[in-house]
Design an enzyme around this catalytic site. Structure first.
Site, short mmCIF file in Angstrom:
data_model
loop_
_atom_site.label_atom_id
_atom_site.label_comp_id
_atom_site.label_asym_id
_atom_site.label_seq_id
_atom_site.Cartn_x
_atom_site.Cartn_y
_atom_site.Cartn_z
N CYS A 1 38.87 -13.98 -54.80
CA CYS A 1 40.54 -13.76 -55.26
C CYS A 1 40.81 -14.90 -56.22
O CYS A 1 40.51 -16.01 -55.96
CB CYS A 1 41.56 -13.62 -53.82
SG CYS A 1 43.26 -13.71 -54.74
N GLU B 1 36.94 -18.31 -46.08
CA GLU B 1 37.53 -19.26 -47.06
C GLU B 1 37.50 -20.60 -46.94
O GLU B 1 37.07 -21.54 -47.83
CB GLU B 1 39.07 -18.65 -47.04
CG GLU B 1 39.72 -19.52 -48.13
CD GLU B 1 41.23 -18.98 -48.40
OE1 GLU B 1 41.73 -17.97 -48.18
OE2 GLU B 1 42.10 -20.02 -48.91
N ASN C 1 45.31 -13.58 -41.95
CA ASN C 1 46.98 -13.11 -42.48
C ASN C 1 47.23 -12.17 -41.65
O ASN C 1 48.72 -12.22 -41.30
CB ASN C 1 46.73 -12.74 -43.88
CG ASN C 1 46.43 -11.42 -44.10
OD1 ASN C 1 47.21 -10.52 -44.26
ND2 ASN C 1 45.31 -11.32 -44.42
N SER D 1 44.74 -6.95 -45.84
CA SER D 1 43.32 -6.16 -46.03
C SER D 1 43.23 -4.83 -45.38
O SER D 1 42.30 -4.06 -45.27
CB SER D 1 42.21 -7.03 -45.44
OG SER D 1 42.46 -7.63 -44.07
O1 0K2 Z 1 43.37 -13.05 -44.16
P1 0K2 Z 1 42.00 -13.43 -44.15
O2 0K2 Z 1 41.90 -14.71 -45.12
O3 0K2 Z 1 41.28 -13.60 -42.83
O4 0K2 Z 1 41.33 -12.05 -45.26
P2 0K2 Z 1 41.62 -10.77 -45.29
O5 0K2 Z 1 42.00 -10.29 -44.05
O6 0K2 Z 1 40.24 -10.33 -45.64
O7 0K2 Z 1 42.83 -10.88 -46.27
C1 0K2 Z 1 42.64 -10.84 -47.68
C2 0K2 Z 1 42.58 -12.25 -47.99
C3 0K2 Z 1 41.39 -12.70 -48.47
C4 0K2 Z 1 41.49 -14.03 -49.14
O8 0K2 Z 1 42.18 -14.67 -49.00
FE1 SF4 Z 2 44.40 -13.40 -52.63
FE2 SF4 Z 2 45.26 -11.48 -50.90
FE3 SF4 Z 2 43.90 -13.75 -50.04
FE4 SF4 Z 2 46.48 -13.76 -50.99
S1 SF4 Z 2 45.85 -12.47 -49.06
S2 SF4 Z 2 44.70 -15.13 -51.32
S3 SF4 Z 2 46.51 -12.39 -52.80
S4 SF4 Z 2 43.20 -12.03 -51.40
#
Ligand code: 0K2
Ligand code: SF4
Length: 331
Positions: A109, A139, A237, A279
């Protein structure tokens, strides 16, 4: 903020508050599109390092379509095509991929890349970097890798209290993009108490999607006695949304999909909030809402607390590859 009904069905006073914004963010849309377009352009198998996003259903659906998920680039055949996930990678992973002559498509991202660039800049300027984040999250592992000798990870206010820095006058902080706004504010405040000269990013690293989804949960918390968050257990998240709900007095649960909702949770509930992590696909939310309606939650109100309209362009290599085809793939 006043709540505005979009539909109201008579015959039941049990109600669903459907939060907006919810679900896919711009970075997730982009990352999933990258995998789908790569499959379309090159055909299976397309290798993906780590889960493209942290969602079981997304990964299962892409695996079904021909994506091969691996943990490390060493598992990808030399010279093959591979995609980096939305969460980003450390320079060591890029180097390993180069050594294996992999054809990399980077679905990191752009908002994660921004944090990497901040880490590089602070390290170059001689700062000790305090990275606020969760240990071993994909991350965080990637961001730490930009300046491993100059970066210290903290997860809590207690971790800040325990810091012993050789030079407390040249300190910078960065954060993971998907943290709790409230918890991070407390950690930054403690850092500022301990290191008054500390500097940080120009604008905060917690991304717009993380912030907006948390604000939406807060906004409806006083109306709800249950909050259901669609998302997977490794999604940072998504887990934060559950924490925010619980912190604001609403019993909150994380579910991959409707099948994980325990019917006992619904007993005695009049108002249920429904949201989804960045996600989590919308079709899972729709199935959850339909199932709740079958269970007597006949009123539905979609509550849009913040307007969101963010899009990211695809990696340029993919756009270029598509344009070379006689029938270009829509990108
Ligand atoms: O919230 P997380 O970083 O664990 O990732 P996802 O659930 O895959 O949501 C997308 C965020 C990816 C990067 O910030
Ligand atoms: Fe990017 Fe989505 Fe991760 Fe926020 S939650 S940093 S917009 S991938």
């Amino acid at each position: 903020m006043p709540l505005k009904p979009i539909t109201a069905n008579a015959g039941s006073d049990k109600k669903i508050y459907l939060l907006k914004p919810r679900g896919f963010c711009a970075g997730v849309v982009r990352a999933i599109d990258v995998v789908k377009i790569a499959l379309e352009l090159y055909g299976p198998p397309v290798y993906v390092r780590k889960e493209i996003v942290h969602n079981k259903h997304v990964v299962d659906e892409l695996r079904e379509a021909g994506a091969v998920f691996v943990e490390e680039v060493e598992e990808v055949p030399a010279g093959a095509r591979a995609i980096f996930s939305a969460h980003g990678v450390s320079p060591v992973v890029r180097r390993d991929a180069k050594d294996r002559k992999l054809q990399i498509i980077d679905a990191t991202c752009p908002l994660v890349t921004k944090v990497h660039l901040e880490a590089v800049k602070f390290a170059r300027e001689g700062y000790t970097i305090i990275l606020i984040g969760h240990k071993d999250h994909d991350e965080v592992t990637g961001t730490l890798g930009e300046a491993p000798d100059k970066t210290i990870l903290v997860e809590s206010v207690d971790d800040v209290d325990a810091l012993e820095l050789a030079n407390p006058y040249r300190v910078a902080y960065l954060t993971q993009t998907t943290l709790s706004l409230d918890e991070t504010r407390d950690i930054v405040a403690r850092l500022q108490e301990r290191f008054p000269n500390i500097t940080g990013p120009k604008s905060q690293d917690i991304c717009y999607a993380t912030e907006n989804r948390q604000m939406a949960v807060k906004g409806v918390s006083e109306y709800c006695d249950l909050m259901l968050v669609v998302g997977s257990s490794n999604s940072s998240n998504s887990k934060r949304l559950v924490e925010v709900g619980n912190n604001f007095g609403v019993q909150s649960y994380l579910v991959n999909d409707w099948s994980e909702v325990d019917p006992q949770w619904l007993e005695g509930i009049r108002n249920v909030g429904v949201t989804a992590g960045a996600s989590a696909p919308e079709h899972l939310v729709e199935e959850l809402v339909a199932a709740l309606q079958d269970h007597g939650f006949r009123q539905l109100e979609e509550v849009e607390l913040i307007e969101e309209d963010v899009r990211f362009s695809l990696p340029s290599g993919l756009i270029h590859a598509s344009s070379l085809r006689s029938t270009p793939v829509p990108v």
